[in-house]
Every structure is written in C-alpha cells, then in structure tokens.
Design a protein around this motif. Sequence first.
Motif: not given
Length: 341
Positions: A82-94, A121-125, A224-227, A266-271
């Motif tokens: 839905p159009s009202d479900g928008h959460v965030v625009a990511l840096s990779d244009h997703a 609002g983003g997520f990591d994999l 790893v940040p998905a973007e 440690r276990d996380s990629a740098s943002p």
Amino acid sequence: MHKVDESGHDCLIKLRLVHREGASIFLVDQVVVEQDGRHFWLQPQWIYPPLLGFWEGRAGASVGVVTIGLRNTAAETQIEIPSDGHVVALSDHAHVYRGKLRSPDALKRHKAGAARLRPDGGFDLRLYHHTTMAAKIAIESSGEVRGSAWNFQGNKRLANCSYAYFTSLPSVATEADLHRIAMASDGKLPLRLDQSLDHAPPDVELEVYRESTRNRDQTLWLWVPAEHVSPSHIFVHPRFTLEYEVAQPFIYRVGLKPDGAYRFSRDSASPDQPDLKRFDYVILGDASSPDGLVAPYDEENTAHTFEIQDLGPETVHSFWLSHGNQQLFSGGVEKQQFAQE
C-alpha cells in the motif's frame, strides 16, 4: 509485525522501480517477516510484473513472487504494497514498505536467513563468507573483507570496481553448494534454455571458477545492511509472459571501489563504508538464447539491462502515476568496465 491470519502476514518489503526498454516493474529484493519473535527474510527468485490501483488519493500494488529457501524449497507468494505503508528510502535507491504477504505455505521452511531490524527503518541480513583458515584469520585480524576484481563468472577482471562476496548458505559442503555460488570442482556450470526438457543435457556448460569445498570450510558471518548488497542480475523468460528470475539467488555481492575493502566490527558491517560503489543497472539475460544464459555471469557482453530509478522525493506509487506512458529507460548509466588483458 505479526501473523494476522492463516494466509496473511505483515511484512517489510525492500523493492526498487526499474526500467527496461518499453517496460517497468517493481524489483523485489527481500521480504522480511516475523514468526515466534524472530525475523527472517524470504528471497524472491521469480518476480512477476505488478498490478497497480489508484483511488481517492491512495494507491496499492500487488506483486507475485516465488521465493527460494536454503534447501531449494519454493513458495508462491503474493505481496500487497500500500502507498501508506512507506517506511524509508534507502541509499541504494530502494524503498522499504510495510505490506502484506500471502502464501499457502508455512513461511519458515522457505526462509533465506535471519534478518535484523534497524531503528532507521531498514534491516540487516545475516550473510556468510566461506574461505580457508588462513584467510579467515587474516580477515578477522584486519576487520575487513577485501574486494575481488573478478566478475561473476570468475574469468574476467573488473577495472572500475571490485566486490566483497557473501552468500546466504551457512556452509559450502557439496558440489551443489558450489554451483549455487557459481563455482564448480570441474570448472563447469551447466545451464539449460527455456525450451529444454527437464532431464535434457545442459545447453551451455559455462566456464566458472574451479574450486573445492575444502577451500571453503571456514566461515565468517556478518550482519550486512541490505542496501549495501548489489542488486542481482536477472533472467527474462519471454516465452512465459515475461517472467523474471534472479540468476544467482544465493550470491550476495557488495560493490566496492577498485582494490576496496568492506569493513566490519565484531559481527556487524560498518554502516559507513568509504569504499562502497554502486551501479544503477542490472543485467537482463534472455533465457531462451545461449548468449542470454551467459550474460548475467559474463557481465560484459549483453544488450539488455534494467535501469534503477532514483525516485528523489517520490515513492514508487507516486512516481509510477506521475510518469505513466513515458520512456524512462535512458541507456546512459555508468556500467562495469573490464581490464584490458
């Protein structure tokens, strides 16, 4: 997010608007769901053109996908955005949306891996890098995964970028696992054209990186940040009403500058990654021709691409409505360049 009924689940959808000559679609990267208090992601392998509706200042889109799990299980899924479900625009244009996922199957058996939500609002994999003991020690001591200059096929060197390679596979233990990451013990990856029978010999035996599972028996995993992950190349199946298929759904690459490094703690990629490099296109390989089968692996010799739309302040729904019946494919985006041997 929670299960709402027997057939519907709240979810997060990462997607982008892409254009080829004469057509546009929503390219769904990942879908994140929650069950039993844990988040995991589903990886689309097959993606179908969207259906959109607009009414009274609102909009909605429905996209059909077939997801692939770690054990090659497949689930037919319908995603409502839905159009009202928008959460965030990511840096990779997703863009990330809250939406609804409907599937007749139990989702957990089809998961691609664990996911972690972020406050922005983003997520990591959760992704894996498989290597030798010596290389793992060097990576952990340096706090960085060095970029590789090799293309997907492993036979050409890139000139204007490199890639840190990851996979959703927790281990690489069999020949089938090697094939899933575009490697083979005999250096040959079998590919089959659309019109071939299921049990027919391969139409193409692609020369790929020759490797042994013994050299992939040590594992480093990272959030790893998905973007940060480069969009996957795509097969188009013109004989089947324009179905689109992710060419290598178990490979996750992070684009870097030449000789770049992907940093982690440690276990996380740098943002923030100073060496990150992105391209605003993905290759389209026509699965009905031998050259098209090879194109997503070769990465150099292809006539067809999807271009990724920078939406600016708009969302995928509003941009689709305001740019209807326009030619949005430019053919002028920066592409990978290859070293002259």
